[in-house]
Motif scaffolding. Sequence first.
Motif, PDB file in Angstrom:
ATOM      1  N   MET A  86     -31.051 -26.226  39.247  1.00  0.00           N
ATOM      2  CA  MET A  86     -31.937 -25.090  39.511  1.00  0.00           C
ATOM      3  C   MET A  86     -31.395 -24.236  40.644  1.00  0.00           C
ATOM      4  SD  MET A  86     -35.675 -26.814  38.975  1.00  0.00           S
ATOM      5  CE  MET A  86     -36.703 -25.380  38.993  1.00  0.00           C
ATOM      6  N   ALA A  87     -30.890 -24.892  41.687  1.00  0.00           N
ATOM      7  CA  ALA A  87     -30.352 -24.143  42.822  1.00  0.00           C
ATOM      8  C   ALA A  87     -29.153 -23.319  42.373  1.00  0.00           C
ATOM      9  CB  ALA A  87     -29.953 -25.101  43.947  1.00  0.00           C
ATOM     10  N   TYR A  88     -28.309 -23.935  41.526  1.00  0.00           N
ATOM     11  CA  TYR A  88     -27.146 -23.195  41.026  1.00  0.00           C
ATOM     12  C   TYR A  88     -27.599 -21.973  40.249  1.00  0.00           C
ATOM     13  CZ  TYR A  88     -23.185 -22.033  38.106  1.00  0.00           C
ATOM     14  OH  TYR A  88     -22.192 -21.354  37.470  1.00  0.00           O
ATOM     15  N   ASP A  89     -28.608 -22.176  39.408  1.00  0.00           N
ATOM     16  CA  ASP A  89     -29.123 -21.094  38.579  1.00  0.00           C
ATOM     17  C   ASP A  89     -29.649 -19.938  39.432  1.00  0.00           C
ATOM     18  OD1 ASP A  89     -30.018 -20.752  35.542  1.00  0.00           O
ATOM     19  OD2 ASP A  89     -31.561 -19.914  36.834  1.00  0.00           O
ATOM     20  N   VAL A  90     -30.412 -20.301  40.466  1.00  0.00           N
ATOM     21  CA  VAL A  90     -30.977 -19.266  41.343  1.00  0.00           C
ATOM     22  C   VAL A  90     -29.859 -18.464  41.998  1.00  0.00           C
ATOM     23  CG1 VAL A  90     -32.146 -18.941  43.544  1.00  0.00           C
ATOM     24  CG2 VAL A  90     -33.168 -20.404  41.800  1.00  0.00           C
ATOM     25  N   GLU A  91     -28.866 -19.171  42.547  1.00  0.00           N
ATOM     26  CA  GLU A  91     -27.774 -18.474  43.231  1.00  0.00           C
ATOM     27  C   GLU A  91     -27.034 -17.546  42.270  1.00  0.00           C
ATOM     28  OE1 GLU A  91     -27.416 -18.379  46.357  1.00  0.00           O
ATOM     29  OE2 GLU A  91     -28.996 -19.877  46.607  1.00  0.00           O
ATOM     30  N   ARG A  92     -26.872 -18.022  41.042  1.00  0.00           N
ATOM     31  CA  ARG A  92     -26.124 -17.234  40.086  1.00  0.00           C
ATOM     32  C   ARG A  92     -26.880 -15.962  39.708  1.00  0.00           C
ATOM     33  NH1 ARG A  92     -24.095 -19.209  34.255  1.00  0.00           N
ATOM     34  NH2 ARG A  92     -22.665 -17.486  33.917  1.00  0.00           N
ATOM     35  N   ARG A  93     -28.200 -16.116  39.531  1.00  0.00           N
ATOM     36  CA  ARG A  93     -28.992 -14.932  39.197  1.00  0.00           C
ATOM     37  C   ARG A  93     -28.977 -13.923  40.336  1.00  0.00           C
ATOM     38  NH1 ARG A  93     -31.600 -15.750  34.529  1.00  0.00           N
ATOM     39  NH2 ARG A  93     -31.930 -17.911  33.940  1.00  0.00           N
ATOM     40  N   LEU A  94     -29.076 -14.452  41.571  1.00  0.00           N
ATOM     41  CA  LEU A  94     -29.060 -13.544  42.725  1.00  0.00           C
ATOM     42  C   LEU A  94     -27.709 -12.845  42.811  1.00  0.00           C
ATOM     43  CD1 LEU A  94     -30.885 -15.680  45.418  1.00  0.00           C
ATOM     44  CD2 LEU A  94     -31.710 -13.619  44.297  1.00  0.00           C
ATOM     45  N   ASP A  95     -26.654 -13.600  42.512  1.00  0.00           N
ATOM     46  CA  ASP A  95     -25.304 -13.064  42.623  1.00  0.00           C
ATOM     47  C   ASP A  95     -25.102 -11.877  41.674  1.00  0.00           C
ATOM     48  OD1 ASP A  95     -22.470 -13.521  43.619  1.00  0.00           O
ATOM     49  OD2 ASP A  95     -22.180 -13.531  41.447  1.00  0.00           O
ATOM     50  N   ARG A  96     -25.708 -11.967  40.503  1.00  0.00           N
ATOM     51  CA  ARG A  96     -25.493 -10.907  39.525  1.00  0.00           C
ATOM     52  C   ARG A  96     -26.073  -9.579  39.963  1.00  0.00           C
ATOM     53  NH1 ARG A  96     -26.790 -13.992  33.903  1.00  0.00           N
ATOM     54  NH2 ARG A  96     -24.737 -14.965  33.659  1.00  0.00           N
ATOM     55  N   ARG A  97     -27.022  -9.639  40.904  1.00  0.00           N
ATOM     56  CA  ARG A  97     -27.618  -8.382  41.339  1.00  0.00           C
ATOM     57  C   ARG A  97     -26.792  -7.710  42.421  1.00  0.00           C
ATOM     58  NH1 ARG A  97     -33.914  -9.307  41.841  1.00  0.00           N
ATOM     59  NH2 ARG A  97     -34.289 -10.092  39.755  1.00  0.00           N
ATOM     60  N   ARG A  98     -25.817  -8.467  42.957  1.00  0.00           N
ATOM     61  CA  ARG A  98     -25.058  -7.900  44.073  1.00  0.00           C
ATOM     62  C   ARG A  98     -24.016  -6.925  43.547  1.00  0.00           C
ATOM     63  NH1 ARG A  98     -24.042 -12.176  48.569  1.00  0.00           N
ATOM     64  NH2 ARG A  98     -21.933 -12.106  47.773  1.00  0.00           N
ATOM     65  N   PRO A  99     -23.607  -6.001  44.411  1.00  0.00           N
ATOM     66  CA  PRO A  99     -22.610  -5.035  43.959  1.00  0.00           C
ATOM     67  C   PRO A  99     -21.272  -5.702  43.604  1.00  0.00           C
ATOM     68  CG  PRO A  99     -23.083  -4.795  46.314  1.00  0.00           C
ATOM     69  CD  PRO A  99     -24.113  -5.710  45.755  1.00  0.00           C
ATOM     70  N   ASP A 100     -20.931  -6.790  44.283  1.00  0.00           N
ATOM     71  CA  ASP A 100     -19.642  -7.430  44.000  1.00  0.00           C
ATOM     72  C   ASP A 100     -19.851  -8.898  43.616  1.00  0.00           C
ATOM     73  OD1 ASP A 100     -20.617  -7.931  46.526  1.00  0.00           O
ATOM     74  OD2 ASP A 100     -18.635  -8.460  47.315  1.00  0.00           O
ATOM     75  N   PRO A 101     -20.258  -9.154  42.382  1.00  0.00           N
ATOM     76  CA  PRO A 101     -20.554 -10.536  41.998  1.00  0.00           C
ATOM     77  C   PRO A 101     -19.334 -11.443  42.184  1.00  0.00           C
ATOM     78  CG  PRO A 101     -21.164  -9.006  40.262  1.00  0.00           C
ATOM     79  CD  PRO A 101     -20.400  -8.231  41.265  1.00  0.00           C
ATOM     80  N   GLN A 102     -19.603 -12.633  42.690  1.00  0.00           N
ATOM     81  CA  GLN A 102     -18.522 -13.555  43.024  1.00  0.00           C
ATOM     82  C   GLN A 102     -18.415 -14.718  42.041  1.00  0.00           C
ATOM     83  OE1 GLN A 102     -16.475 -13.450  45.849  1.00  0.00           O
ATOM     84  NE2 GLN A 102     -17.278 -11.380  46.085  1.00  0.00           N
ATOM     85  N   PHE A 103     -19.481 -14.951  41.254  1.00  0.00           N
ATOM     86  CA  PHE A 103     -19.501 -16.172  40.453  1.00  0.00           C
ATOM     87  C   PHE A 103     -18.402 -16.167  39.397  1.00  0.00           C
ATOM     88  CE2 PHE A 103     -23.175 -19.106  40.986  1.00  0.00           C
ATOM     89  CZ  PHE A 103     -23.461 -18.685  42.271  1.00  0.00           C
ATOM     90  N   GLY A 104     -17.828 -17.331  39.191  1.00  0.00           N
ATOM     91  CA  GLY A 104     -16.763 -17.462  38.222  1.00  0.00           C
ATOM     92  C   GLY A 104     -15.412 -17.593  38.883  1.00  0.00           C
ATOM     93  N   ARG A 105     -15.285 -17.115  40.116  1.00  0.00           N
ATOM     94  CA  ARG A 105     -13.981 -17.261  40.769  1.00  0.00           C
ATOM     95  C   ARG A 105     -14.109 -17.960  42.116  1.00  0.00           C
ATOM     96  NH1 ARG A 105     -13.080 -10.793  41.682  1.00  0.00           N
ATOM     97  NH2 ARG A 105     -14.576 -10.590  43.361  1.00  0.00           N
TER      98      ARG A 105
END
Lengths: 202, 501, 352
Positions: free
Chosen positions: B279-298
């Motif tokens: 769940m924590a991973y999911d939350v962070e990932r959703r928040l990340d997608r809203r940022r101008p420079d998404p970091q998830f995946g790398r």
Amino acid sequence: MSTSSTPEPHGPTAGGTGDQDPARASDRPPSGSQTPGRWGFFTGRSGLVIPLLLAAFATYLVVGNLTMSIPKGADFPGPTFFPWFLAAVAYVLAALLVVHYLRHPEVPAETSGRTYTTFSDWRAIAWCVGGFAAFAVLLEVLGWVLAAGLLFWCVARGIGSRRAVFDLVLGLVVSSLIYLTFGIGLGLPLPSGVFGLFAGGN
Amino acid sequence: MDQLIALFGGFGGALSPMNLLWVVVGCLLGTAVGVVPGLGSSMAVALLLPLTFALDPTGAFIMFAGVYFGGLFGDSTMAILMNTPGQGSAIASTFEGHAMAKSGRAPQALATAAIGAFVGGMIASTVVVFLAPKLADLSAEFGPAEYLALALFAFVATSSIVADSAVKGLASLVLGLGIACVGIDSFTGTERFTMGVPEMFDGISIVTVTVAILALGEVFHVAARIRRDPEGHEMRLSGRPFLSRAEFREALPAWLRGTAIGLPFGIIPVGGSEVPTFMAYDVERRLDRRRPDPQFGRGAIRGLAGPEAAGNSTTGMAMGALLALGLPVSSTAAIMLAAFQQYGLQPGPLLFTRAADLVWALLASFFIAMIVLLALNLPFASLWAKLLLIPRPYLYAGIMVFCGLGVYATAGQPFDLFLLLGLALVGFAMRRHDVPLAPLMIGLVLGPLFETSLRDGLLSSDGDYGVFVAHPIPVIIYLGLLVVLAFVVRAKLRARASHDL
Amino acid sequence: MREAREPASDPVSEPPPGHDPDRPAARPGRRRLVMAIYAAFAALVIGAAAFFSVTSASGGSDIRANLTLIAPAGPGGGWDTFQRESQQAMRANKLVNNVQVVNIPGAAGTIALGKLTTMGGQPNKLMVSGTGLVAGVAQLDAPVDHGDATPIARVVEEYDVVVVKADSPYRTLDDLVTAWKQDPAKVSWTGGGTFDQLVSTDLALKAGIDPGALTYIPKSGGGEATTALLNGTAVAATSGYMDMADQIEAGRLRALGLAAPQRLPGVDIPTLTEQGYETTLANWRMVVAPPGITAKQKSDIVDLVTATVATPEWKSAQQRNRWTPVFLTGPELDSWLAQEEKRIAALVEELK
């Protein structure tokens, strides 16, 4: 690395955090196009093994449900309700996956520049799988030290080490160290195997 | 305030040079065992427990706390470095943690994990100190209806992991749910899908599945590819071993969010700490997608910091639940319970009045162990990362040997090794064809919870489905579920293009 | 081919992870020295492991030299506790030189029993058995039973207690049974394991209720059973007194009766028998040895177990775990066991 523009060949491993858009993958030119003669229907469609696996598992659930001996008077939902549901869903998903793989064959990305007849290195896998199977069979016969040493040797060889004697000694050192720490030091029951034959006792 | 005074009394008893030595020894041993795939923290506790019997109660507890938390710290090390998590709770750490390691930031990833574990554990221990007696009442509110609602909620809350490729994700989930059905059905005593093999009567252990699918499957996957494209499997190490100030500031909110997600799960037994980490991973990932420079995946540092903090805050709270309720919510806790009884501590509602001095010494030990672990692990992070310098063949061969050790040692059954190999081949096929593995693990954890709660509820209400919405808590959870679903749908409609990198 | 070169760079042994394998050996002489040191280290480690492999397999028939205690369940449970307490008592009093506990979990303990029967003639392997394992053998139609092994001695037993929530309308066992008789589906039971289910089945039989109509919600362990009572999932529970004692004392649960032959000292709970329901099924623990041992070896084991239960460590374990000592050995044990197996099998038949 983080700024590299080449696509990661194995980005989505455990969780699929990366790009899995099949349409985009098929945009890439197939890297093995130099050897078209070797490419048949199943090229890029080996993924069909996944729906096959899923359908087999669903069938296993169905057969298990049909042969299950349920005690009299079990209330709804009994032990078979949930598995029936899962099996039904699994068949549907398997069908969808078959369609998916037929329409979008996977073209593996090659980064080494060389092409191979198979995408996976089956010889390396055979060493690893065979080594582990041998370990499982021989563990209680040979004992931990020898069986684990053998496993180490097989895997190291499969992954590309070519120093047979050195690896064998190293494997035995690793298995012996584990035996001493976990078996003798921490009291995990690791089998002695053939060493037991030298033991005195009766 | 009384708690503070009592806690300081506990510190007074626990802080002696000899005890500090024991805590360091415990932390080191716990970490060492925790690193082995398949052994993990519960085995660390079981193995090292007898060593503590030779000590006086305070010394034993403090060493014990070191082993317990050391095992937890060790869990994620291999997950990050080699993508081979040893326990379910470390799976969420592999996603971004291993990506960080691949991009040359292994020491930073390990430091992030260590600090995350520290933050989660510290906050949880603090909450336990002040609220332990009240936890008892809260947990009594949770019946089958609540668990069913919670299981459904958790399915949805971890859905982004499934939804990357919906059909493949669901296929993986169904496999996990199905594997969880194997074994004797506790309600009727019926054998389900065991083929009459006694070793399968108790079901397929989650440890075996984790090690097979994630650790062994990964080794096979690497073996299949490493000679095809060696560059793709190279690991780099940067010189800088510590987190920069910017990285720290980046991770801090994720640590805190993860802790907040993990805390409530410690009181209610939802099968260990896997669910909150996802769940924590999911939350962070959703928040990340809203940022101008998404970091998830790398290699997003937040994607590692959140789950690590969540996992440890759950286990920290679980210890509180164990003390205050006498309820062992995990196998580790069950072993701890046995250990406490060895010293005449009977966890339960009367513990704090009956053996106050021992309890406070134990709680103080948690804090000490946590600090010692952080002090040990931050410098060790770069040392652990040096593992990556071992030639690949030997590194993976070592992992295979340790997987065999971990699975064989728990039960001493060669059968488990064959099961492990079979499942590992399934895991390899899934990895080879980009089928996500995390949904399988989620299904394995949540499936039994879902099925058991449903059948529990219907049995106790004599078949009346109304029981599932008869209390306020489940109703609130279902409402929350609807809100989340609404958000998901809205986000899907608004931006179908917002992909990870 | 790149792969052939990479691992060949330096003979680095695995354990010290700080070693840098990419640095080429400076001089051939130094390289030879490194190899020699490595060879010596390897010989030492492998030799030590081989030596210990041999010694750990030896020890033979001498139970006082090297003893393995088998717990037929995972760590943390009742059988595991029994064996670890035995280990402590034997160690602290130097009754046995080297004693280790091995967990063989699975299939209600029948896997471990099956393993024990293959260890013919090895008197230094002792397993603990109990009511749950006898029930497991009957329930799973296991290919082996206790007749295929050598029962040594019954050592202790524990009793179940019938409990309801503290604010439950049922103040006495009779209240509960009356309501239960009226509508068996409305009074749901719970418990922490097969043994607990057998006790509630036995109680149903003695109260004249069809055991097939018993609604039983299985939980694993007394803790979970307690929660099921507190949150209203189940109305009543049969569970080990040890697990329930604190909850009863703290006023969260109410005890209605103890499934024991007589009252426990210092415990103010009437037995079920006193209240007219003759349910006395006890959760006993028995030491079992492998088959095919000599009479001398058997009497040696009986001596060892007798000495173990006489130690102060064991007495304290009995007190802490609320075990009631019921030591029984010799021919009396065999006839008692045969009777108990029959009675448990009959109860298990009701569950099927």
